[in-house]
Scaffold this active site. Sequence first.
Site, mmCIF file in Angstrom:
data_model
loop_
_atom_site.group_PDB
_atom_site.id
_atom_site.type_symbol
_atom_site.label_atom_id
_atom_site.label_comp_id
_atom_site.label_asym_id
_atom_site.label_seq_id
_atom_site.Cartn_x
_atom_site.Cartn_y
_atom_site.Cartn_z
ATOM 1 C CG ASN A 150 -1.954 -1.265 0.723
ATOM 2 O OD1 ASN A 150 -2.547 -1.071 0.207
ATOM 3 N ND2 ASN A 150 -2.875 -1.268 2.003
ATOM 4 C CG HIS A 172 -6.513 -9.220 2.090
ATOM 5 N ND1 HIS A 172 -5.027 -10.137 2.700
ATOM 6 C CD2 HIS A 172 -7.365 -8.037 3.257
ATOM 7 C CE1 HIS A 172 -5.249 -8.565 3.525
ATOM 8 N NE2 HIS A 172 -6.099 -7.951 3.691
ATOM 9 C CG HIS A 201 -8.520 -0.459 0.726
ATOM 10 N ND1 HIS A 201 -7.297 0.416 1.519
ATOM 11 C CD2 HIS A 201 -7.741 -1.828 0.427
ATOM 12 C CE1 HIS A 201 -6.430 -0.369 1.637
ATOM 13 N NE2 HIS A 201 -7.101 -1.855 1.125
ATOM 14 N NE ARG A 271 -25.343 8.098 14.101
ATOM 15 C CZ ARG A 271 -26.687 8.942 12.887
ATOM 16 N NH1 ARG A 271 -26.058 10.475 13.199
ATOM 17 N NH2 ARG A 271 -27.068 7.549 12.069
#
Length: 448
Positions: A150, A172, A201, A271
């Site tokens: 990455n 993956h 991603h 949250r």
Amino acid sequence: MTSPKIAMIGAGSTVFAKNLLGDILGFPELAGADVRLFDINQERLDVTEQVAGRVARSVGARPTVTATTDRERALDGADFVINMIQVGGYKPATVTDFEVPKRYGLRQTIADTLGVGGIMRALRTVPVLLDMSRDMERLCPDTLHLNYVNPMAMNIWGLARQTPIKTVGLCHSVQHTAYELSQDLGIPVEEIDYLCAGINHMAFYLKFEHKGVDLYPRLMELAESGQVPAWNRVRYEMLRRLGYFVTESSEHFSEYVPYFIKRGREDLVERFNVPLDEYPRRCEAQIGGWEELRTKLQDPDAPLEVHRSVEYGSLIIHSMVTGQPRVVYGNVMNSPSDGSAGKLIANLPDECSVEVPCLVDRQGIQPTRIGRIPPQLAALMQTNINVQALTVEALVTGNREHIYHAAMLDPHTAAELDLDQIWALVDDLLAEHGDWVPEGLRRGLAAD
């Protein structure tokens, strides 16, 4: 190619190397492979070499295994190059990527793909990958470079602009997320049929079915009920808003968009259960457990479990060696370099890296043309592609100004900082990275 020559670059990543070796050597047709392990860390390389021997014995393989700190020796004549390096390591590079932005109130979760952390990782990684590719041009020009490093999209794009070496990026997230959703739905993953496309991603399941029945209504019911795993609230919220489920994890995705991490809005972090500083925590845990893990891996009396992983690397090698056709998900350029007409994803830019299904056989990687994807998905991807494009432009041209432009257009950074803060943050990051960033970019074409 009965006994392929496989170079593993960054083989000191022992656990990942172990998994890939188990996958490769588990195929009878690859059991006699010529495996070259390369790393700059002799200590970790020694451990991986011992583990490679144990893996081979566990699966009944008889490979030729060579461990070396000489990169050219590893690459010489390689049919496949598997790359798993991390330039700069956790310390100092990753720590810098997190701690410097914190001074400005900019918080991150993973910081390896986008945002200021992803930009800096690309600036220090692409030049190293390019240097390796120059070696490949001399020593193994027909190799297939399997990149696991990455920031995936920026690495693939940066290499495509500067080297003819054939490269496919492997991740993956597609197969992992499919499994996670199968668990949420109570359906075996092998019974689910899906089609996925986008950018690394930030790819989305365009189709997600069980025996011909669309599973999206059930996923939407889960999202609306709020009865979803706490660690996956971000992605289920995005499903509610976009109508499609994204491949990468909630901790990653929360920093690719401007909606979940906001200064003075701790209620959002709570949250949606956003794990701030998640990557440093993982790194510290891995470092803390390394000695115990190394002892276990080196102990000939300790059991060594070898299971086939979900990684695509071994499947690609096996298909290219044997001709057995398979479909994998790979990261390639949207406009293929083979001269064939048309883009893989019609409503994304010509020059960007995309993640699409690819047929693999003796002919190599053959990406699938998807056509147009839903416009809201393409629009969201474009916000990330903007950052990738400007970072790659900085790397290719040496124009330092584009680093600032990339940070300025990053969705999360722009939501948290004003322009003066962004410029100052980039200055600080470049200064603290020092020699990890090419001198041309440190000095650049911008007025200092």
